[in-house]
Design a protein around this motif. Sequence first.
Motif, PDB file in Angstrom:
ATOM      1  N   ILE A 292      49.390  50.090  18.742  1.00  0.00           N
ATOM      2  CA  ILE A 292      48.181  49.258  18.731  1.00  0.00           C
ATOM      3  C   ILE A 292      46.985  50.105  18.308  1.00  0.00           C
ATOM      4  O   ILE A 292      46.173  49.695  17.474  1.00  0.00           O
ATOM      5  N   ARG A 293      46.881  51.285  18.883  1.00  0.00           N
ATOM      6  CA  ARG A 293      45.789  52.189  18.496  1.00  0.00           C
ATOM      7  C   ARG A 293      45.862  52.521  16.997  1.00  0.00           C
ATOM      8  O   ARG A 293      44.831  52.604  16.314  1.00  0.00           O
ATOM      9  N   SER A 294      47.068  52.723  16.508  1.00  0.00           N
ATOM     10  CA  SER A 294      47.252  53.142  15.119  1.00  0.00           C
ATOM     11  C   SER A 294      46.762  52.087  14.134  1.00  0.00           C
ATOM     12  O   SER A 294      46.058  52.408  13.173  1.00  0.00           O
ATOM     13  N   ILE A 295      47.104  50.830  14.353  1.00  0.00           N
ATOM     14  CA  ILE A 295      46.683  49.797  13.393  1.00  0.00           C
ATOM     15  C   ILE A 295      45.179  49.580  13.462  1.00  0.00           C
ATOM     16  O   ILE A 295      44.533  49.284  12.447  1.00  0.00           O
ATOM     17  N   MET A 296      44.592  49.755  14.628  1.00  0.00           N
ATOM     18  CA  MET A 296      43.140  49.636  14.739  1.00  0.00           C
ATOM     19  C   MET A 296      42.448  50.781  13.991  1.00  0.00           C
ATOM     20  O   MET A 296      41.458  50.581  13.287  1.00  0.00           O
ATOM     21  N   LYS A 297      42.996  51.983  14.134  1.00  0.00           N
ATOM     22  CA  LYS A 297      42.420  53.138  13.449  1.00  0.00           C
ATOM     23  C   LYS A 297      42.554  52.996  11.942  1.00  0.00           C
ATOM     24  O   LYS A 297      41.617  53.300  11.188  1.00  0.00           O
TER      25      LYS A 297
END
Length: 374
Positions: A292-297
Amino acid sequence: MSSEEKNNLIASEESNSKELEEIKLENVINKINNESNEKNKLNSNTDHSKNCDSSCQCNCGKDKGKGKEDGNKESQENGEEEVGEVKVHEIPKRGKKRPLLSPKESFERDIITRYRSKLWKKFRKALQDFKLVEPGDKVAVAVSGGKDSLLMAKLFEEVQKHGDFYFDIVYLSMDPGFSPSNKKILVDNCQTLGIDVKIEVSDVFEVANKMSPNQPCFMCAKMRRGFLYRKAKEYGCNKLALGHHFDDVIETTLINIFYAGSYKTMVPKVNSENFEGLTLIRPMVYIREDDIRSIMKDNNITCMTCGCAVASSKLPSTRKNVKQLIGELKEKYGIKEQNIFRSAANVNLNGIYGYKDDQERFDYNDIYKRGKRQ
């Protein structure tokens, strides 16, 4: 021979010699004239070929390259390989340039392509494994403004577009007392991602901090859920979706073991006790927080935290402590959190001291008797 005859013979020889000299001189003059004419003709043809165009009726254009063809024939007859003309590389004409994707389009594309296995497939799998959404449902998707709920809202949107049956969606957000800056982040992110969210205002933060100033999280979560249940019913929804993910599930399992002395975790679906006809669902239970963090970043989306004192690290948090513990167990001892998740699906009732359901409690003697009967 008389002297007269000798004189006549000499005169005849001199005459013949003069005629020969005249013939030789004439031949030299003719040769010079011929060479001059040939040179003038060649120059004339060269000048003509330079100025010759397509309307010219002469054969000069047809003869161009004739020497080259003859040379090629000779080289082929001599066994030499023919080498064609070297062509300059031509850059292919490009079609119309693709328009740049908007942040919304880029995020939606990443869900279906780059993060297909990590997000899209896991979300669909949870919906199917636990039968979380059925035809004709109206789902209230709770959007808190954090990364988890924003992703869940977009995943539901994609399922509605590409799913096998129709269901309705309401994007519902509660403002429990956000600061102006946090509320702006929520509104801006929803606009960027195309989420048509309905924001309902409450005073949950204020009340929770008054009732439990040192540990407000439990009271806050309970009050927020009650508020969302009530608003979901007002919008005619029969399902309320929360954005709890895989990491939340294993953290809750360990919190209950270490702090509550019970084996209990977050389940993917539960009926509301106080709001009849309303079911709480957690469709992100297979999705890892790191993804989840990765796609937001990758999409340059800065999400808000919950906005309270605990989230800003001003107060201690049991969940934060357990999250840190799990990280240390993974790093130092190679323990896989997947096994903690699976343990909730592999409970052996004959190997525990007791259990209870909503209506009755069973101790070990009950379990032992039941085991003997079998």
